[in-house]
Design an enzyme around this catalytic site. Structure first.
Site, PDB file in Angstrom:
ATOM      1  N   SER A 146      12.570 -49.799 -50.381  1.00  0.00           N
ATOM      2  CA  SER A 146      13.052 -49.359 -51.817  1.00  0.00           C
ATOM      3  C   SER A 146      12.976 -47.823 -51.869  1.00  0.00           C
ATOM      4  O   SER A 146      13.762 -47.061 -51.026  1.00  0.00           O
ATOM      5  CB  SER A 146      12.455 -50.022 -53.103  1.00  0.00           C
ATOM      6  OG  SER A 146      13.088 -49.876 -54.280  1.00  0.00           O
ATOM      7  N   ASP A 270      21.268 -57.902 -53.779  1.00  0.00           N
ATOM      8  CA  ASP A 270      20.233 -57.037 -54.386  1.00  0.00           C
ATOM      9  C   ASP A 270      20.400 -56.770 -55.867  1.00  0.00           C
ATOM     10  O   ASP A 270      21.312 -55.988 -56.252  1.00  0.00           O
ATOM     11  CB  ASP A 270      19.918 -55.736 -53.725  1.00  0.00           C
ATOM     12  CG  ASP A 270      18.616 -55.075 -53.816  1.00  0.00           C
ATOM     13  OD1 ASP A 270      18.293 -55.069 -55.189  1.00  0.00           O
ATOM     14  OD2 ASP A 270      17.995 -54.484 -53.083  1.00  0.00           O
ATOM     15  N   HIS A 298      15.751 -58.356 -53.901  1.00  0.00           N
ATOM     16  CA  HIS A 298      15.316 -57.008 -53.737  1.00  0.00           C
ATOM     17  C   HIS A 298      13.747 -57.150 -53.194  1.00  0.00           C
ATOM     18  O   HIS A 298      13.022 -57.543 -53.543  1.00  0.00           O
ATOM     19  CB  HIS A 298      15.227 -56.174 -55.076  1.00  0.00           C
ATOM     20  CG  HIS A 298      14.694 -54.721 -54.841  1.00  0.00           C
ATOM     21  ND1 HIS A 298      15.719 -53.788 -54.384  1.00  0.00           N
ATOM     22  CD2 HIS A 298      13.359 -54.156 -55.060  1.00  0.00           C
ATOM     23  CE1 HIS A 298      14.810 -52.697 -54.276  1.00  0.00           C
ATOM     24  NE2 HIS A 298      13.828 -52.863 -54.741  1.00  0.00           N
TER      25      HIS A 298
END
Length: 326
Positions: A146, A270, A298
């Site tokens: 991320s 996502d 995610h």
């Protein structure tokens, strides 16, 4: 045949096949946080002193040997993040020496300077890699999740063939930071924004509990990630505002310049960003391979055919990709 068709450790077709009960991107995102098995690992801590007077903390997996793999976490992440210990354990079992890099202020002790960690702090990663190399411990691979993935890709694009890693992997990257902030204000994704905002505010209060903050801010009036970045992240880190921060640090601007073998794992569903932000092969450099999945949420990517499924695509793909590039 595309680049991703060459990835070892995956059988064709390349698309993730999630369990019938984990088709939703939100279930893919949340299930591992609450139900994924977390292995017990022992760590050796190390503090690296930075040239600006601040520090970065590392956690080395004890008794692991082999090529060093540096892991970078996501927004407000740490060793308790659901992906951290499982992936570190998988890498150690595959013959690598994993080390977890806490971004500034994320190791449990506030960092010394007023500045904070952020999505584009490629200079911190560059300094850590240089310090480790100078101490006879060059990093073979880097793995970012991320926010950490965005930071890693930006570093790779800036440094090109001079990057101090031989191979890299980035998972669930917010390639366009401004759009990611907008996405978190929409629909069910607001749940994630609320969770992150609570954690960010607590971190801000903890950071300035004993030293005065150089900025004046009313946390009660901050409700979105954009507002937080506009009023806190940007001024503390030398940006003109949230939009300036997003423009300068979005990894989408750096993908074309990546030459180090790099794998990007991302899902079209996502909930932290829009599908149109996902890069195509034409938008990335010669070192980049794309493993774009239809499903996965995610940092989810949970596989398996039964309710007790515990397989994760990341666990299979990361060591396989790194081994292929040894």
């Amino acid at each position: 045949m595309s680049h991703k068709d060459h990835i070892e450790g995956l059988e064709r077709p390349r698309q993730l096949s999630p369990p019938w009960w984990l088709q939703s991107p939100h279930l893919q995102t949340l299930w591992p946080k609450f139900f994924r098995r977390i292995p017990q690992l022992e760590f050796r801590e190390e503090r690296l002193e930075l040239a600006d007077g601040d520090f970065i903390d590392l956690a080395w997996v004890e008794r692991a040997t082999g090529p060093i793999v540096l892991m970078l976490h996501g927004l407000e992440g740490n060793l308790r993040s659901h992906y951290a210990r499982p992936v570190l354990s998988t890498l150690a079992e595959a013959g690598f020496q994993p080390v977890f890099m806490f971004l500034r202020g994320c190791s449990g002790e506030p960092n010394r300077l007023s500045r904070t960690y952020h999505s584009g702090a490629a200079e911190d990663l560059a300094e850590v890699l240089a310090l480790l190399a100078a101490s006879g411990r060059p990093v073979f691979a880097a793995l970012g999740f991320s926010l950490g993935g965005n930071l890693l890709l930006r570093y790779l694009g800036i440094h090109g063939s001079e990057a101090l890693v031989q191979v890299a992997m980035a998972v669930s990257v917010p390639f366009v930071l401004g759009d990611a902030a907008k996405r978190l204000e929409k629909g069910p994704s607001r749940i994630y924004q609320r969770y992150l905002m609570n954690r960010l505010k607590r971190s801000y209060l903890r950071k300035f509990a004993e030293t005065p903050s150089p900025i004046q801010v009313d946390l009660e009036k901050i409700h979105t990630l954009w507002q937080y970045d506009e009023q806190i992240t940007a001024p503390l880190n030398g940006f003109q505002g949230a939009d300036d921060y997003y423009h300068q640090c979005s990894s989408i601007h750096y993908l074309k310049d990546i030459t180090v073998p790099t794998l990007i794992l991302h899902s079209q569903d996502d909930p932290f960003m829009y599908p149109h932000n996902v890069p195509t092969q034409e938008q990335v450099g010669p070192g980049v391979e794309l493993a774009i999945q239809a499903h996965g949420g995610h940092v989810g990517f949970i596989e398996g055919a039964r309710p007790g499924a515990k397989e994760c695509l990341i666990d299979r793909l990361a060591p396989a990709f790194f081994q292929r590039n040894l």
